[in-house]
Design a protein around this motif. Structure first.
Motif, PDB file in Angstrom:
ATOM      1  N   TRP A   1       0.840  -1.209   0.000  1.00  0.00           N
ATOM      2  CA  TRP A   1       0.000   0.000   0.000  1.00  0.00           C
ATOM      3  C   TRP A   1       0.871   1.253   0.000  1.00  0.00           C
ATOM      4  CZ3 TRP A   1      -4.845   0.421   3.665  1.00  0.00           C
ATOM      5  CH2 TRP A   1      -5.630   1.505   3.256  1.00  0.00           C
TER       6      TRP A   1
ATOM      7  N   ARG B   1      -2.169  12.704  -3.636  1.00  0.00           N
ATOM      8  CA  ARG B   1      -2.400  11.276  -3.440  1.00  0.00           C
ATOM      9  C   ARG B   1      -1.627  10.753  -2.225  1.00  0.00           C
ATOM     10  NH1 ARG B   1      -2.784   6.623  -6.891  1.00  0.00           N
ATOM     11  NH2 ARG B   1      -3.219   4.855  -5.507  1.00  0.00           N
TER      12      ARG B   1
ATOM     13  N   HIS C   1      -3.333  11.598   1.059  1.00  0.00           N
ATOM     14  CA  HIS C   1      -4.548  10.800   1.212  1.00  0.00           C
ATOM     15  C   HIS C   1      -4.217   9.356   1.617  1.00  0.00           C
ATOM     16  CE1 HIS C   1      -8.458   8.999   0.339  1.00  0.00           C
ATOM     17  NE2 HIS C   1      -7.828   8.117  -0.431  1.00  0.00           N
ATOM     18  N   GLU C   2      -3.268   8.736   0.937  1.00  0.00           N
ATOM     19  CA  GLU C   2      -2.974   7.330   1.205  1.00  0.00           C
ATOM     20  C   GLU C   2      -2.356   7.133   2.588  1.00  0.00           C
ATOM     21  OE1 GLU C   2      -4.268   5.197  -0.508  1.00  0.00           O
ATOM     22  OE2 GLU C   2      -4.639   6.232  -2.390  1.00  0.00           O
ATOM     23  N   GLN C   3      -1.486   8.033   3.015  1.00  0.00           N
ATOM     24  CA  GLN C   3      -0.886   7.875   4.339  1.00  0.00           C
ATOM     25  C   GLN C   3      -1.949   7.963   5.426  1.00  0.00           C
ATOM     26  OE1 GLN C   3       2.280   6.852   4.196  1.00  0.00           O
ATOM     27  NE2 GLN C   3       2.026   7.236   1.995  1.00  0.00           N
ATOM     28  N   ARG C   4      -2.916   8.833   5.235  1.00  0.00           N
ATOM     29  CA  ARG C   4      -4.006   8.950   6.214  1.00  0.00           C
ATOM     30  C   ARG C   4      -4.835   7.661   6.254  1.00  0.00           C
ATOM     31  NH1 ARG C   4      -5.913  13.352   4.394  1.00  0.00           N
ATOM     32  NH2 ARG C   4      -7.516  12.447   3.039  1.00  0.00           N
ATOM     33  N   GLU C   5      -5.093   7.095   5.094  1.00  0.00           N
ATOM     34  CA  GLU C   5      -5.885   5.867   5.027  1.00  0.00           C
ATOM     35  C   GLU C   5      -5.125   4.677   5.613  1.00  0.00           C
ATOM     36  OE1 GLU C   5      -9.116   5.502   3.915  1.00  0.00           O
ATOM     37  OE2 GLU C   5      -9.047   7.704   4.014  1.00  0.00           O
TER      38      GLU C   5
ATOM     39  N   ALA D   1      -5.286   4.904   9.410  1.00  0.00           N
ATOM     40  CA  ALA D   1      -6.620   4.552   9.911  1.00  0.00           C
ATOM     41  C   ALA D   1      -6.829   3.034   9.888  1.00  0.00           C
ATOM     42  CB  ALA D   1      -7.689   5.250   9.070  1.00  0.00           C
ATOM     43  N   TRP D   2      -6.349   2.402   8.835  1.00  0.00           N
ATOM     44  CA  TRP D   2      -6.442   0.932   8.716  1.00  0.00           C
ATOM     45  C   TRP D   2      -5.638   0.251   9.817  1.00  0.00           C
ATOM     46  CZ3 TRP D   2      -2.068  -1.867   6.437  1.00  0.00           C
ATOM     47  CH2 TRP D   2      -2.311  -3.229   6.198  1.00  0.00           C
TER      48      TRP D   2
ATOM     49  N   GLU E   1     -10.783   0.721  -3.885  1.00  0.00           N
ATOM     50  CA  GLU E   1     -10.900   1.576  -2.710  1.00  0.00           C
ATOM     51  C   GLU E   1     -12.338   1.628  -2.208  1.00  0.00           C
ATOM     52  OE1 GLU E   1      -8.618   5.591  -1.396  1.00  0.00           O
ATOM     53  OE2 GLU E   1      -9.816   5.738  -3.228  1.00  0.00           O
ATOM     54  N   ARG E   2     -13.289   1.678  -3.131  1.00  0.00           N
ATOM     55  CA  ARG E   2     -14.703   1.680  -2.724  1.00  0.00           C
ATOM     56  C   ARG E   2     -15.053   0.377  -2.008  1.00  0.00           C
ATOM     57  NH1 ARG E   2     -15.292   4.104  -7.886  1.00  0.00           N
ATOM     58  NH2 ARG E   2     -15.883   2.097  -8.807  1.00  0.00           N
TER      59      ARG E   2
ATOM     60  N   THR F   1     -13.471   0.284   1.499  1.00  0.00           N
ATOM     61  CA  THR F   1     -14.210   1.080   2.475  1.00  0.00           C
ATOM     62  C   THR F   1     -15.396   0.307   3.028  1.00  0.00           C
ATOM     63  OG1 THR F   1     -13.552   3.148   1.395  1.00  0.00           O
ATOM     64  CG2 THR F   1     -15.498   3.220   2.810  1.00  0.00           C
TER      65      THR F   1
END
Length: 554
Positions: free
Chosen positions: A346, A451, A454-458, A461-462, A498-499, A502
């Motif tokens: 990721w 991008r 956004h990806e580091q935040r996601e 969270a994961w 990604e959808r 989620t």
């Protein structure tokens, strides 16, 4: 081939029918050349010969079938009709020899009924070129090579299998030449080696290399004839595998051996896997992480270090280290290993910078030259086709600029005007290489891109969700980690994944506390990887909603 099997025992040799041969090959593999060589050998020996071809739908969704029917001189009618009527297509159950340029094509021949245990000699190369169906699966859609080989052995009267592609490459030729040698050495016809070699010489092109590959293929088949290995199956069929004494290792078996070798190195000499630039990170892995997870972690730091820099590799290890407290000494460290694998993948998502970097890698350019068999003094053009979208461009820009341009109509029209039909870049040229090299050198600005943020935040969270779940349900945390499997590719493929990711995370939260939470999430993830349209996933979600409602009532 058993000692009793010879061309004299076959129906075509008894005057009952022609000799029938089917060649299955993909575009660029020389299937037409091979079929012409076989047909020309027959014609030179006085056989009445007809060869035709039926093209497949596409290079990897259906191979071209080259079909040959041949009547030997001794069986040709003395009067009346001088030429027999020969078929233009193979008939299932009526093919004497099938030659497949790749293992999946051997499997196709079996499913189409061309290979039968009462008559067919199947000559199959064990190399793999994965089919479109295998590669387009959202999950691992590869067909097991061992199963393909076993199925071919059970279906054929005689199976001659070896990596004829490698054999040809080692001889500096192409697979058609080594397969022709195997055909000549199989004993399935009356043609002599000298007759076959004469046809190759008559072409006048690449003769020496073709003859070397022919000889290697011929010797491989002959060696197999002398060392047959009985197969499991129905004894009355008396089938044998004709290999070099043993069944060849499948790609999966070779991969397992290589994994074991690398695991041993990871435990004893980790610096050999990471190099000097990442030595500090490699030593950290050896000192602070459980042994079963070290190989995955070493691969992770190499991937993240190449993707960005050493600091990014340290960030990777910091993230994965959060899961170490949940592993016990002597355990299989499943959670840690899965988090290590999917975090690395990721963190190294595909953006325009990474795509450009991969295209100009020295290893890639050299591999293309080798594949093209180019000499040192021969130039090679490498044309890469790019189709950038607005999202892919704005994702690479700094956050503020990227957000402003993402939905800007004027910018969108400009991108469409330039890239709607795709861009063709000659990577081997100075202008083309300069463009891609410049893009690849934008790595220092990546951490400020839309991008990246956004990806580091996601990712964080994961990981927060996994850590929280691990304190309550270790197995569910493992399945939540593996849900990152649906995130792959770029552009629309990534957005679709990604959808689904989620929605999987939403269900992961809802399932926490249920005794079957891990199994339910695993089943849902399998459905998410099932088909591109998401029909299976939607059905699984609906079924889970109904199950959740029933669970809540009780």
């Amino acid at each position: 081939m058993s000692a009793e099997h010879s061309s004299a025992d076959t129906p075509w040799a008894k005057g009952l029918r022609p000799l029938t041969i089917a060649v299955l090959a993909m575009g660029g593999e020389g299937g037409g050349v091979l079929s012409n060589w076989i047909a020309d050998t027959g014609r030179a020996a006085g056989w009445i010969t007809q060869n035709t071809s039926v093209a497949g739908v596409a290079q990897r969704t259906g191979a071209t079938v080259y079909y040959i029917e041949m009547v030997p001189p001794a069986l040709q009618p003395a009067g009346g009709r001088r030429r027999p009527v020969l078929s233009t297509m193979p008939t299932p159950g009526q093919v004497d020899v099938v030659i497949a340029s790749e293992l999946m094509e051997a499997g196709r021949a079996v499913t189409r009924g061309f290979v039968t245990p009462d008559r067919t000699t199947l000559i199959a190369s064990t190399n793999r070129v994965y089919s479109i169906e295998e590669k387009s699966k959202l999950g691992d859609g590869r067909v097991d090579s061992g199963e393909l080989l076993r199925g071919a052995g059970n279906a054929a009267k005689t199976l001659i299998s070896a990596d004829f592609n490698r054999i040809a490459s080692d001889a500096g030729s192409v697979i058609s030449a080594s397969l022709f040698g195997a055909f000549a050495g199989s004993g399935a016809t009356d043609f002599t080696r000298e007759e076959c070699e004469a046809v190759i010489r008559a072409t006048g092109k690449g003769v020496e290399a073709s003859l070397r590959a022919f000889e290697a293929g011929f010797d491989t088949a002959r060696a197999a004839l002398q060392n047959p290995a009985e197969t499991a199956g129905e004894p009355e069929r008396e089938k044998v595998f004709l290999t070099l004494g043993t069944r060849p290792e499948s790609p999966e078996e070779k991969a397992a051996k290589e994994e074991a070798r690398l695991s041993e190195i990871a435990l004893t000499r980790p610096h050999e896997l990471v190099g000097s630039a990442l030595r500090a990170q490699g030593e950290r892995v050896s000192a602070r992480f459980p042994a079963p997870a070290r190989l995955t972690l070493l691969r992770g730091i190499v991937r993240t270090g190449l993707y960005q820099n050493e600091a990014y590799a340290d960030r990777y290890l910091d993230r994965v280290a959060r899961l170490v407290p949940f592993e016990h000494e002597g355990g299989d460290t499943r959670l840690l290993t899965e988090v290590a694998r999917w975090t690395a993948l990721w963190m190294c998502y595909q953006d325009t910078i990474q795509v450009a970097f991969q295209k100009i890698r020295t290893e890639r350019l050299e591999a293309i030259r080798v594949e093209a068999k180019a000499r040192d003094d021969e130039p090679v053009d490498i044309h890469d086709y790019l189709h950038p979208q607005v999202e892919e461009i704005t994702d690479t820009l700094p956050v503020g600029i990227g957000r402003a341009l993402r939905h800007n109509e004027t910018f969108g029209r400009m991108v469409h005007l330039v890239a709607s039909r795709g861009l063709k870049i000659n990577t081997a040229s100075v202008p083309g290489y300069t463009v891609l090299s410049t893009l690849a050198r934008l790595r220092p600005i990546r951490p400020r891109s839309l991008r990246f943020v956004h990806e580091q935040r996601e990712i964080d969270a994961w990981l927060d969700r996994i850590v929280e779940q691990a304190t309550i349900d270790y197995d569910l945390a493992c399945e939540t980690a593996e849900c990152a499997r649906v995130l792959k590719g770029y552009g629309e493929t990534w957005e679709r994944g990604e959808r689904r990711f989620t929605r999987l995370m939403e269900q992961s939260d809802r399932l926490l506390g249920r005794p079957d939470a891990a199994a339910a999430l695993a089943s849902l993830r399998t459905a998410a990887l099932g088909d591109e349209k998401g029909t299976e996933f939607e059905a699984a979600l609906a079924a889970l909603d109904a199950d959740q409602a029933a669970f809540a009532r009780h």
